[in-house]
Design a protein around this motif. Structure first.
Motif, PDB file in Angstrom:
ATOM      1  N   LEU A  86      14.335 -18.313  31.317  1.00  0.00           N
ATOM      2  CA  LEU A  86      13.768 -18.223  32.663  1.00  0.00           C
ATOM      3  C   LEU A  86      14.170 -16.912  33.349  1.00  0.00           C
ATOM      4  CD1 LEU A  86      12.252 -19.794  34.979  1.00  0.00           C
ATOM      5  CD2 LEU A  86      14.515 -20.555  35.725  1.00  0.00           C
ATOM      6  N   HIS A  87      15.446 -16.552  33.254  1.00  0.00           N
ATOM      7  CA  HIS A  87      15.931 -15.361  33.959  1.00  0.00           C
ATOM      8  C   HIS A  87      15.578 -14.067  33.227  1.00  0.00           C
ATOM      9  CE1 HIS A  87      17.928 -17.551  37.101  1.00  0.00           C
ATOM     10  NE2 HIS A  87      18.642 -18.262  36.237  1.00  0.00           N
ATOM     11  N   PHE A  88      15.623 -14.083  31.896  1.00  0.00           N
ATOM     12  CA  PHE A  88      15.288 -12.866  31.157  1.00  0.00           C
ATOM     13  C   PHE A  88      13.787 -12.611  31.133  1.00  0.00           C
ATOM     14  CE2 PHE A  88      19.614 -12.987  29.505  1.00  0.00           C
ATOM     15  CZ  PHE A  88      19.901 -11.637  29.378  1.00  0.00           C
ATOM     16  N   ALA A  89      12.977 -13.590  31.552  1.00  0.00           N
ATOM     17  CA  ALA A  89      11.531 -13.370  31.640  1.00  0.00           C
ATOM     18  C   ALA A  89      11.198 -12.305  32.679  1.00  0.00           C
ATOM     19  CB  ALA A  89      10.821 -14.680  31.981  1.00  0.00           C
ATOM     20  N   LYS A  90      12.116 -12.088  33.627  1.00  0.00           N
ATOM     21  CA  LYS A  90      11.902 -11.083  34.670  1.00  0.00           C
ATOM     22  C   LYS A  90      12.423  -9.705  34.260  1.00  0.00           C
ATOM     23  CE  LYS A  90      12.927 -14.890  37.840  1.00  0.00           C
ATOM     24  NZ  LYS A  90      13.932 -15.422  38.788  1.00  0.00           N
ATOM     25  N   VAL A  91      12.974  -9.615  33.043  1.00  0.00           N
ATOM     26  CA  VAL A  91      13.611  -8.385  32.572  1.00  0.00           C
ATOM     27  C   VAL A  91      12.886  -7.889  31.322  1.00  0.00           C
ATOM     28  CG1 VAL A  91      15.777  -7.414  31.683  1.00  0.00           C
ATOM     29  CG2 VAL A  91      15.852  -9.131  33.485  1.00  0.00           C
ATOM     30  N   LYS A  92      12.764  -6.589  31.170  1.00  0.00           N
ATOM     31  CA  LYS A  92      12.184  -6.024  29.948  1.00  0.00           C
ATOM     32  C   LYS A  92      13.217  -6.138  28.842  1.00  0.00           C
ATOM     33  CE  LYS A  92       8.869  -2.669  31.776  1.00  0.00           C
ATOM     34  NZ  LYS A  92       8.458  -1.242  31.800  1.00  0.00           N
ATOM     35  N   THR A  93      12.870  -6.863  27.765  1.00  0.00           N
ATOM     36  CA  THR A  93      13.827  -7.129  26.702  1.00  0.00           C
ATOM     37  C   THR A  93      13.276  -6.711  25.342  1.00  0.00           C
ATOM     38  OG1 THR A  93      12.992  -9.391  26.419  1.00  0.00           O
ATOM     39  CG2 THR A  93      14.847  -9.077  27.934  1.00  0.00           C
ATOM     40  N   ASP A  94      14.192  -6.460  24.419  1.00  0.00           N
ATOM     41  CA  ASP A  94      13.834  -6.176  23.037  1.00  0.00           C
ATOM     42  C   ASP A  94      13.367  -7.472  22.379  1.00  0.00           C
ATOM     43  OD1 ASP A  94      13.629  -4.951  20.562  1.00  0.00           O
ATOM     44  OD2 ASP A  94      15.742  -5.290  20.075  1.00  0.00           O
ATOM     45  N   SER A  95      12.436  -7.372  21.463  1.00  0.00           N
ATOM     46  CA  SER A  95      11.895  -8.567  20.801  1.00  0.00           C
ATOM     47  C   SER A  95      12.944  -9.277  19.950  1.00  0.00           C
ATOM     48  CB  SER A  95      10.695  -8.191  19.925  1.00  0.00           C
ATOM     49  OG  SER A  95      11.082  -7.217  18.957  1.00  0.00           O
ATOM     50  N   SER A  96      14.035  -8.572  19.614  1.00  0.00           N
ATOM     51  CA  SER A  96      15.071  -9.172  18.772  1.00  0.00           C
ATOM     52  C   SER A  96      16.069 -10.017  19.563  1.00  0.00           C
ATOM     53  CB  SER A  96      15.837  -8.073  18.027  1.00  0.00           C
ATOM     54  OG  SER A  96      16.528  -7.250  18.954  1.00  0.00           O
ATOM     55  N   LEU A  97      15.910 -10.085  20.883  1.00  0.00           N
ATOM     56  CA  LEU A  97      16.837 -10.864  21.710  1.00  0.00           C
ATOM     57  C   LEU A  97      16.782 -12.333  21.305  1.00  0.00           C
ATOM     58  CD1 LEU A  97      18.538  -9.494  23.939  1.00  0.00           C
ATOM     59  CD2 LEU A  97      17.096 -10.614  25.613  1.00  0.00           C
ATOM     60  N   ASP A  98      17.922 -12.883  20.907  1.00  0.00           N
ATOM     61  CA  ASP A  98      17.995 -14.259  20.405  1.00  0.00           C
ATOM     62  C   ASP A  98      18.691 -15.135  21.452  1.00  0.00           C
ATOM     63  OD1 ASP A  98      18.517 -16.668  19.069  1.00  0.00           O
ATOM     64  OD2 ASP A  98      18.675 -15.662  17.132  1.00  0.00           O
ATOM     65  N   PHE A  99      17.912 -15.930  22.181  1.00  0.00           N
ATOM     66  CA  PHE A  99      18.477 -16.738  23.261  1.00  0.00           C
ATOM     67  C   PHE A  99      19.348 -17.873  22.747  1.00  0.00           C
ATOM     68  CE2 PHE A  99      14.619 -14.908  25.289  1.00  0.00           C
ATOM     69  CZ  PHE A  99      15.276 -14.175  26.264  1.00  0.00           C
ATOM     70  N   LYS A 100      19.085 -18.347  21.531  1.00  0.00           N
ATOM     71  CA  LYS A 100      19.943 -19.399  20.963  1.00  0.00           C
ATOM     72  C   LYS A 100      21.350 -18.881  20.734  1.00  0.00           C
ATOM     73  CE  LYS A 100      16.506 -22.349  18.716  1.00  0.00           C
ATOM     74  NZ  LYS A 100      16.032 -22.947  17.439  1.00  0.00           N
ATOM     75  N   LYS A 101      21.449 -17.664  20.194  1.00  0.00           N
ATOM     76  CA  LYS A 101      22.765 -17.069  19.970  1.00  0.00           C
ATOM     77  C   LYS A 101      23.494 -16.817  21.289  1.00  0.00           C
ATOM     78  CE  LYS A 101      22.033 -14.716  15.534  1.00  0.00           C
ATOM     79  NZ  LYS A 101      22.030 -13.406  14.836  1.00  0.00           N
TER      80      LYS A 101
END
Length: 493
Positions: A215-230
């Motif tokens: 929810l919070h990182f949806a507002k941020v430009k992120t790399d596609s490799s970002l692993d929210f489970k980790k």
């Protein structure tokens, strides 16, 4: 002149008894349950309130009475205020927000006047929700303060109780409040007919943390490799507010480094900054002080591999953070909700590692062990007085029942004899002595690994779990080092 000084028509004096509540008027773009993550059980409990505000006749025809008051209870940062606003948003009603401290005033009677004004305003804006944040600021138990039963806070609380008694949910007004100190609230507030329902808003588990992060990182430009489970697994015990801050700190780090998006590297650095504080990399330490710090942290670190029941190591560093000259971080592999005796003894031993390492290498200890001693003693005392993990057995000797908001020195009392107090001291001492003896034995047997690890810390300053395993000859088998990076790659820090 007298007219102005005494509070003329333009003076603030006439506003002292007015409520300071912020009014959030219903709108189509207000906060909804879809904007809140990680509080599924709380949402289920509050859907009934939303349905009542939409369809009050359905409940009246059945003779059902909706709860007059709903108390949200949970640790700071778990989203209690946000949930209350979401209830108002889902219901499409006016939301009156105020804090318990807003009622506290230096002038006698002003707090009670503000309470009356708040409830009067709510009746005019019906249907609506009154939300009192930090209820414990004004609702704590009466008769426990230094001022007895006639201080301003207690008069304010009395007025809240009176207003709630004279209130009816038939008017379409629901009272909600939030606190992280339910234990200090007055019993009269918690009885049925006032705050009928209590909704627990606990810290999120790993699945809920993942949803909050998305929810919070949806507002941020992120790399596609970002692993929210980790990331979720690497942030046990974090609240929703902590995770929101993590997303923001990660974005700030990426911007500072002129990166186009946030990567796992920024997330790890942001997480370490939140947990440890800002690194003081520019702090100049003498070679002797750095070596002593390295031995201290190496003592803590080694015990994570030779003591059963402790959480796996994540990282150890001799870069100063905050007031600490070095830090050893461990992470549980899963969310933990209780500890057994072996795990608590393991925790005591790991806190003793720095003390024993200094003693073993230098023959004396430094003031840097003070917090370690405090932690170990606290755990041992609770094992004896609260957890029944001594020969005293199934009995509680903790001092949690002292009157609230009185200093412990003012209200020093014991519910047990001097002989029992002596036995408690002996049991605490036995636990600490036993753990200290085992810690000395472990570090003495692994002195060579201790020296190697301290030397590597001086040279490289920060080591992760896999690097420590290679240094002491255990091989790269841990999962915790791979939370943010591939174990085959060079560590991030």
């Amino acid at each position: 002149m007298m007219d102005k000084a005494g509070g003329g028509p333009g003076s603030m004096m006439f506003n002292l008894g007015k409520s300071n509540a912020k009014v959030y008027v219903k709108s189509s773009d207000g906060i909804k349950f879809s904007d809140v993550e990680g509080v599924d059980e709380a949402e289920e409990n509050l859907q009934e309130i939303v349905d009542y505000l939409h369809n009050p006749e359905k409940y009246r025809e059945l003779g059902a009475r909706i709860p007059k008051g709903v108390l949200l209870v949970g640790p700071p940062g778990t989203g209690k205020t946000l949930i209350a606003r979401a209830v108002a948003g889902e219901s499409g009603v006016t939301f009156l927000y105020t804090s318990g401290s807003d009622f506290v005033e230096m002038f006698v009677g002003m707090g009670a006047a503000r309470v009356r004004d708040l409830f009067s305003e709510a009746r005019k804006k019906s249907p609506c929700i009154i939300f009192i944040d930090e209820l414990d600021a004004v609702g704590r138990s009466r008769g426990t303060g230094i001022g007895g039963g006639h201080d301003e806070r207690e008069q304010t609380l009395n007025q809240i109780l009176v207003e709630m008694d004279g209130f009816s949910t038939d008017k379409g007004v629901i009272i909600m409040a939030a606190t992280n100190r339910q234990d200090v609230l007055d019993d009269a507030l918690l009885r049925p007919g006032r705050f009928d329902r209590r909704v627990a808003v606990e810290l999120p588990d790993v699945r809920e943390r993942e949803a909050i992060l998305q929810l919070h990182f949806a507002k941020v430009k992120t790399d596609s490799s970002l692993d929210f489970k980790k990331i979720a697994r690497a942030t046990p015990g974090s609240s929703g507010a902590d995770l929101a801050n993590l997303a923001n700190e990660s974005a700030l780090l990426a911007a500072r480094n002129s990166k186009p998006f946030v990567t796992m590297s920024e997330v790890e650095q942001a997480r370490d900054k939140m947990v440890l504080g800002v690194a003081r990399a520019s702090m100049i330490m003498s070679p002797e002080a750095k070596t002593a710090t390295a031995y201290h942290e190496a003592g803590h670190t080694l015990l994570h591999y030779y003591v059963e029941g402790v959480d796996p190591l994540h990282k150890v560093t001799v870069i100063p953070h905050g007031y600490a000259l070095g830090v050893t971080i461990s992470l549980p592999e899963d969310d933990s909700y209780s500890k057994n005796k072996q795990e608590l003894l393991g925790r005591i031993k790991t806190t003793m590692g720095g003390y024993v390492a200094e003693e073993l290498v230098y023959g004396q200890t430094t003031t840097g062990v003070s917090n370690d001693i405090k932690q170990a003693t606290s755990i041992a005392q609770r094992m004896v007085t609260e957890f029944g993990m001594s020969k005293l057995g199934f009995v509680n000797y903790s001092d949690d029942d002292h009157p609230l908001f009185l200093g412990r020195d003012i209200n020093q009392r014991k519910s047990f004899s001097e002989e029992t107090a002596k036995t408690i001291d002996e049991e605490v001492r036995n636990i600490l002595d036993s753990c200290l003896s085992e810690t000395r034995k472990i570090l003495s047997e692994h002195r060579r690994e201790l020296d190697r690890l301290a030397q590597c810390l001086v040279e490289r300053e920060t080591l992760d779990d896999n690097q420590v395993r290679e240094i002491i000859g255990l091989g790269r088998t841990s999962k915790n080092s791979d939370l943010f990076s591939d174990s085959s790659e060079k560590p991030l820090i």
